[in-house]
Design a protein around this motif. Structure first.
Motif, PDB file in Angstrom:
ATOM      1  N   VAL A  12       0.847  -1.199   0.000  1.00 38.49           N
ATOM      2  CA  VAL A  12       0.000   0.000   0.000  1.00 38.49           C
ATOM      3  C   VAL A  12       0.879   1.245   0.000  1.00 38.49           C
ATOM      4  CG1 VAL A  12      -1.584   1.371   1.432  1.00 38.49           C
ATOM      5  CG2 VAL A  12      -2.023  -1.053   1.051  1.00 38.49           C
ATOM      6  N   GLU A  13       1.910   1.236   0.817  1.00 40.28           N
ATOM      7  CA  GLU A  13       2.825   2.376   0.898  1.00 40.28           C
ATOM      8  C   GLU A  13       3.525   2.625  -0.436  1.00 40.28           C
ATOM      9  OE1 GLU A  13       4.369   5.628   2.712  1.00 40.28           O
ATOM     10  OE2 GLU A  13       2.923   4.248   3.578  1.00 40.28           O
ATOM     11  N   GLU A  14       3.985   1.560  -1.070  1.00 42.31           N
ATOM     12  CA  GLU A  14       4.658   1.698  -2.372  1.00 42.31           C
ATOM     13  C   GLU A  14       3.704   2.252  -3.419  1.00 42.31           C
ATOM     14  OE1 GLU A  14       6.534  -1.983  -3.548  1.00 42.31           O
ATOM     15  OE2 GLU A  14       7.385  -2.227  -1.535  1.00 42.31           O
ATOM     16  N   VAL A  48       0.473  12.482   1.514  1.00 39.88           N
ATOM     17  CA  VAL A  48       0.779  11.087   1.851  1.00 39.88           C
ATOM     18  C   VAL A  48      -0.446  10.390   2.441  1.00 39.88           C
ATOM     19  CG1 VAL A  48       2.219   9.574   3.267  1.00 39.88           C
ATOM     20  CG2 VAL A  48       3.248  11.533   2.098  1.00 39.88           C
ATOM     21  N   ALA A  49      -1.133  11.041   3.360  1.00 38.26           N
ATOM     22  CA  ALA A  49      -2.321  10.440   3.974  1.00 38.26           C
ATOM     23  C   ALA A  49      -3.420  10.225   2.933  1.00 38.26           C
ATOM     24  CB  ALA A  49      -2.827  11.318   5.111  1.00 38.26           C
ATOM     25  N   SER A  50      -3.587  11.168   2.028  1.00 36.62           N
ATOM     26  CA  SER A  50      -4.614  11.041   0.986  1.00 36.62           C
ATOM     27  C   SER A  50      -4.306   9.882   0.048  1.00 36.62           C
ATOM     28  CB  SER A  50      -4.714  12.342   0.187  1.00 36.62           C
ATOM     29  OG  SER A  50      -5.106  13.398   1.028  1.00 36.62           O
ATOM     30  N   ALA A  51      -3.044   9.755  -0.347  1.00 40.14           N
ATOM     31  CA  ALA A  51      -2.654   8.668  -1.247  1.00 40.14           C
ATOM     32  C   ALA A  51      -2.822   7.316  -0.558  1.00 40.14           C
ATOM     33  CB  ALA A  51      -1.215   8.856  -1.708  1.00 40.14           C
ATOM     34  N   MET A  86      -8.272  10.452 -16.161  1.00 38.31           N
ATOM     35  CA  MET A  86      -7.042  10.792 -15.447  1.00 38.31           C
ATOM     36  C   MET A  86      -6.958  10.014 -14.139  1.00 38.31           C
ATOM     37  SD  MET A  86      -4.218  12.642 -15.239  1.00 38.31           S
ATOM     38  CE  MET A  86      -4.417  14.027 -16.347  1.00 38.31           C
ATOM     39  N   ALA A  87      -8.070   9.908 -13.423  1.00 37.63           N
ATOM     40  CA  ALA A  87      -8.080   9.154 -12.165  1.00 37.63           C
ATOM     41  C   ALA A  87      -7.747   7.687 -12.427  1.00 37.63           C
ATOM     42  CB  ALA A  87      -9.442   9.275 -11.483  1.00 37.63           C
ATOM     43  N   LYS A  88      -8.337   7.128 -13.451  1.00 38.06           N
ATOM     44  CA  LYS A  88      -8.070   5.731 -13.800  1.00 38.06           C
ATOM     45  C   LYS A  88      -6.603   5.537 -14.153  1.00 38.06           C
ATOM     46  CE  LYS A  88      -9.611   2.016 -16.793  1.00 38.06           C
ATOM     47  NZ  LYS A  88     -10.585   1.594 -17.796  1.00 38.06           N
ATOM     48  N   ALA A  89      -6.047   6.449 -14.946  1.00 39.41           N
ATOM     49  CA  ALA A  89      -4.641   6.350 -15.347  1.00 39.41           C
ATOM     50  C   ALA A  89      -3.713   6.470 -14.139  1.00 39.41           C
ATOM     51  CB  ALA A  89      -4.316   7.417 -16.385  1.00 39.41           C
ATOM     52  N   ALA A  90      -4.018   7.405 -13.237  1.00 38.81           N
ATOM     53  CA  ALA A  90      -3.173   7.618 -12.053  1.00 38.81           C
ATOM     54  C   ALA A  90      -3.211   6.404 -11.127  1.00 38.81           C
ATOM     55  CB  ALA A  90      -3.622   8.874 -11.303  1.00 38.81           C
ATOM     56  N   LEU A  91      -4.401   5.876 -10.881  1.00 46.50           N
ATOM     57  CA  LEU A  91      -4.519   4.713 -10.007  1.00 46.50           C
ATOM     58  C   LEU A  91      -3.889   3.476 -10.638  1.00 46.50           C
ATOM     59  CD1 LEU A  91      -8.111   5.340  -8.648  1.00 46.50           C
ATOM     60  CD2 LEU A  91      -5.978   5.446  -7.338  1.00 46.50           C
ATOM     61  N   SER A  92      -4.047   3.336 -11.937  1.00 44.95           N
ATOM     62  CA  SER A  92      -3.431   2.221 -12.640  1.00 44.95           C
ATOM     63  C   SER A  92      -1.902   2.321 -12.578  1.00 44.95           C
ATOM     64  CB  SER A  92      -3.905   2.200 -14.094  1.00 44.95           C
ATOM     65  OG  SER A  92      -3.349   1.124 -14.787  1.00 44.95           O
ATOM     66  N   PHE A  93      -1.371   3.526 -12.783  1.00 50.33           N
ATOM     67  CA  PHE A  93       0.071   3.769 -12.674  1.00 50.33           C
ATOM     68  C   PHE A  93       0.584   3.373 -11.294  1.00 50.33           C
ATOM     69  CE2 PHE A  93       3.544   6.631 -11.410  1.00 50.33           C
ATOM     70  CZ  PHE A  93       4.463   6.407 -12.426  1.00 50.33           C
ATOM     71  N   ALA A  94      -0.223   3.633 -10.292  1.00 54.83           N
ATOM     72  CA  ALA A  94       0.157   3.316  -8.908  1.00 54.83           C
ATOM     73  C   ALA A  94       0.084   1.817  -8.624  1.00 54.83           C
ATOM     74  CB  ALA A  94      -0.728   4.071  -7.929  1.00 54.83           C
ATOM     75  N   GLY A  95      -0.590   1.069  -9.502  1.00 59.80           N
ATOM     76  CA  GLY A  95      -0.725  -0.363  -9.288  1.00 59.80           C
ATOM     77  C   GLY A  95      -2.030  -0.753  -8.639  1.00 59.80           C
ATOM     78  N   ARG A  96      -3.003   0.131  -8.705  1.00 57.80           N
ATOM     79  CA  ARG A  96      -4.314  -0.099  -8.090  1.00 57.80           C
ATOM     80  C   ARG A  96      -5.293  -0.611  -9.132  1.00 57.80           C
ATOM     81  NH1 ARG A  96      -7.467   1.532  -3.396  1.00 57.80           N
ATOM     82  NH2 ARG A  96      -8.787  -0.291  -3.445  1.00 57.80           N
TER      83      ARG A  96
END
Length: 126
Positions: A12-14, A48-51, A86-96
């Motif tokens: 989750v942190e990563e 950090v808390a939001s992410a 954009m939200a989908k791309a950002a979350l996907s980039f993060a591995g979500r």
């Protein structure tokens, strides 16, 4: 809150750190990068808390919440033309997981087995 607390892990942190690094655009004449971290800061959130929170809540809720934030955020006075994308791309980039078929692969397998057993799969009857 219980889900968010119970779901914390190194993974989750990563993912949260990757989300914060995602570039949502550029600004100014020199094209300075604007990241999710910058967006959170300018929207009055603790980055950090939001992410971390977005990495722990249910995936579709995370998509909805990040989409709302992107919708109200402006870069050089301009709104994002596709906040959900954009939200989908950002979350996907993060591995979500960001799509229904990515949420629970084990459920997709079980649904496939049940469909096969019940004969609901596309049969080749003519």
């Amino acid at each position: 809150m219980i889900t968010a607390t119970a779901g914390w892990s190194e993974a989750v942190e990563e993912r949260a750190q990757r989300l914060l690094r995602y570039q949502v655009g550029t600004e100014g004449p020199e094209g300075a990068p604007v990241t999710v971290q910058t967006m959170f800061e300018r929207c009055g959130f603790t980055p950090v808390a939001s992410a971390r929170f977005l990495m722990c809540i249910p995936p579709l809720t995370a998509m909805h919440e990040l989409t709302k934030t992107i919708t109200r955020f402006r870069i050089d006075g301009e709104a994002c033309p596709d906040p959900a994308g954009m939200a989908k791309a950002a979350l996907s980039f993060a591995g979500r997981a960001v799509a229904v078929h990515e949420l629970h692969p084990e459920r997709r397998f079980v649904a496939g087995v049940i469909s096969t057993l019940l004969g609901l799969q596309g049969s080749s009857r003519r």
